[in-house]
Write a protein that holds these residues in place. Structure first.
Motif, short mmCIF file in Angstrom:
data_model
loop_
_atom_site.label_atom_id
_atom_site.label_comp_id
_atom_site.label_asym_id
_atom_site.label_seq_id
_atom_site.Cartn_x
_atom_site.Cartn_y
_atom_site.Cartn_z
N ALA A 124 -22.53 19.34 -14.92
CA ALA A 124 -22.39 17.93 -14.55
C ALA A 124 -21.88 17.70 -13.14
O ALA A 124 -22.21 16.70 -12.51
CB ALA A 124 -21.45 17.22 -15.54
N VAL A 125 -21.06 18.59 -12.63
CA VAL A 125 -20.47 18.39 -11.30
C VAL A 125 -20.87 19.53 -10.38
O VAL A 125 -21.25 20.62 -10.83
CB VAL A 125 -18.93 18.30 -11.38
N SER A 126 -20.79 19.28 -9.10
CA SER A 126 -21.15 20.30 -8.12
C SER A 126 -20.12 21.42 -8.12
O SER A 126 -18.98 21.25 -8.54
CB SER A 126 -21.22 19.67 -6.72
N THR A 127 -20.56 22.57 -7.64
CA THR A 127 -19.67 23.71 -7.56
C THR A 127 -18.46 23.41 -6.68
O THR A 127 -17.33 23.80 -6.98
CB THR A 127 -20.42 24.93 -6.99
N ALA A 156 -14.60 23.45 -7.84
CA ALA A 156 -13.63 24.31 -7.17
C ALA A 156 -12.40 23.53 -6.72
O ALA A 156 -11.27 24.02 -6.80
CB ALA A 156 -14.29 24.98 -5.96
N LEU A 157 -12.62 22.31 -6.25
CA LEU A 157 -11.50 21.48 -5.82
C LEU A 157 -10.56 21.17 -6.98
O LEU A 157 -9.34 21.25 -6.85
CB LEU A 157 -12.01 20.18 -5.20
N ILE A 158 -11.13 20.84 -8.14
CA ILE A 158 -10.30 20.51 -9.30
C ILE A 158 -9.59 21.75 -9.82
O ILE A 158 -8.40 21.72 -10.16
CB ILE A 158 -11.16 19.88 -10.41
N VAL A 159 -10.30 22.87 -9.88
CA VAL A 159 -9.71 24.12 -10.35
C VAL A 159 -8.58 24.57 -9.41
O VAL A 159 -7.69 25.32 -9.82
CB VAL A 159 -10.79 25.21 -10.47
N ALA A 160 -8.59 24.06 -8.18
CA ALA A 160 -7.55 24.44 -7.22
C ALA A 160 -6.16 23.99 -7.62
O ALA A 160 -5.17 24.43 -7.03
CB ALA A 160 -7.89 23.88 -5.83
N GLY A 206 -20.05 9.55 -12.03
CA GLY A 206 -20.44 8.82 -13.22
C GLY A 206 -19.56 9.22 -14.39
O GLY A 206 -18.65 10.05 -14.26
N ARG A 207 -19.85 8.64 -15.57
CA ARG A 207 -19.02 8.94 -16.74
C ARG A 207 -19.09 10.42 -17.10
O ARG A 207 -18.08 11.03 -17.42
CB ARG A 207 -19.48 8.09 -17.92
N ARG A 208 -20.30 10.99 -17.05
CA ARG A 208 -20.46 12.41 -17.39
C ARG A 208 -19.67 13.29 -16.42
O ARG A 208 -18.98 14.22 -16.83
CB ARG A 208 -21.95 12.78 -17.35
N GLU A 209 -19.76 12.97 -15.15
CA GLU A 209 -19.02 13.74 -14.15
C GLU A 209 -17.51 13.56 -14.30
O GLU A 209 -16.74 14.49 -14.10
CB GLU A 209 -19.46 13.33 -12.73
N LEU A 210 -17.10 12.33 -14.68
CA LEU A 210 -15.68 12.06 -14.86
C LEU A 210 -15.10 12.90 -16.00
O LEU A 210 -14.04 13.52 -15.85
CB LEU A 210 -15.45 10.57 -15.14
N TRP A 211 -15.79 12.93 -17.14
CA TRP A 211 -15.31 13.73 -18.27
C TRP A 211 -15.31 15.22 -17.95
O TRP A 211 -14.43 15.97 -18.38
CB TRP A 211 -16.13 13.44 -19.51
#
Length: 306
Positions: free
Chosen positions: A86-89, A93-97, A145-150
């Motif tokens: 759903a989200v870009s790599t 990576a930013l969130i996993v940071a 979007g909603r999918r990317e948010l979840w």
């Protein structure tokens, strides 16, 4: 050995972003993880037995290894695999940071034996800034979007699961051989992902392709056998706050491989962000770590039957 282990984790785990992205295009994430971890774990256990390492331990020791494996490779890795649909790599990576920040909190609460200096904390925060610069063009190009948010929210939970499993792995040093323990962790993750894949009906949606199987094979060898084993070894020899720097380096490696293999564009944001990330790693890895006296350290879990 420490430098070599860090290099293996930095290099090979950075490349697994690309491998996962390719694999899940044709193989559902849970089934992909099940296949990857079952093959990797069983072969690792066979090699341990063939080289004379002890592989059979008490039920308690194996259960502890299984819990760590499920937290790391199912709670953390399976979540990432689904999120990359759903989200870009770069955004993943930013969130996993945020994982290193979970490390700091959990290390203090569950271990309490390592306290990183202000210089190290500044390095951790600088790493997040570097990753933000790295993926800013992608973030500015569109909204979630909603999918990317979840998917993004699930990555936060997955990063917490990964950090918790890592800290517990360090606390539960139960006398098991590091390679045998890693094998049991990987097998447990393979079984857990297999159960999830069956109930999720993944076998009805899989498309077996040479490209997808090659990506899984790469993840088995480089992600599990080399990268994960080096990671578990580092947890036993290096403070978790320093081990967690992999979360900053891996996206930089992923961007470089994207440029080298997929001919993706490298702009000033990528170059600047990568430079900031490298600086953050230097700060964290060179920061002083305060340790409690030996008498105040938490006792290791006793190895039953040893």
């Amino acid at each position: 050995m420490v430098i070599l282990a860090f290099a293996l984790v930095y290099l090979f785990w950075g490349s697994t972003y690309l491998g996962i992205d390719i694999a899940v295009q044709n193989i559902p994430p849970a089934l992909m993880c099940a296949l990857r971890f079952l093959v990797a774990g069983i072969v690792m256990l066979i090699v341990c037995a063939a080289t004379g390492r002890r592989i059979f331990y008490s039920p308690r020791q194996i259960a502890l290894a299984a819990v760590v494996g499920l937290l790391l490779l199912m709670g953390g890795n399976l979540t990432l695999s689904y999120a990359e649909l759903a989200v870009s790599t770069g955004l993943a990576a930013l969130i996993v940071a945020i994982t290193p920040l979970w490390f700091l909190v959990l290390d203090s609460l569950l271990l309490g034996d390592h306290h990183i200096s202000n210089r190290g904390k500044a390095g951790l925060l600088l790493g997040i800034l570097g990753l933000f610069v790295l993926v800013w063009p992608q973030l500015a190009a569109g909204s979630l979007g909603r999918r990317e948010l979840w998917a993004s929210i699930s990555l936060i939970g997955g990063s917490f699961s990964w950090a918790l499993g890592s800290v517990l792995a360090k606390r539960w040093q139960s006398g098991m051989d590091v390679f045998s323990s890693t094998a049991w962790q990987v097998i447990a993750a393979g079984v857990g992902n297999s159960v999830f894949a069956v109930f999720n009906g993944d076998l009805r949606h899989v498309t077996w392709t040479a490209r997808g199987l090659a990506a899984v094979a790469y993840l088995v060898v480089c992600g599990s056998w080399i990268g994960y084993t080096a990671y578990i070894w580092l947890l036993e020899h290096v403070p978790t706050s320093k081990v967690s720097t992999y979360a900053y380096v891996n996206p930089v490696v992923a961007v470089f491989l994207g440029w080298l293999i997929l001919h993706e564009r490298v702009d000033r944001f990528i170059l600047t962000g990568s430079a900031i990330v490298v600086l953050s790693v230097i700060l964290v890895t060179s920061a002083k770590i305060k340790e409690k006296p030996l008498g105040q350290e938490l006792p290791a879990v006793e190895a039953a039957g040893d």
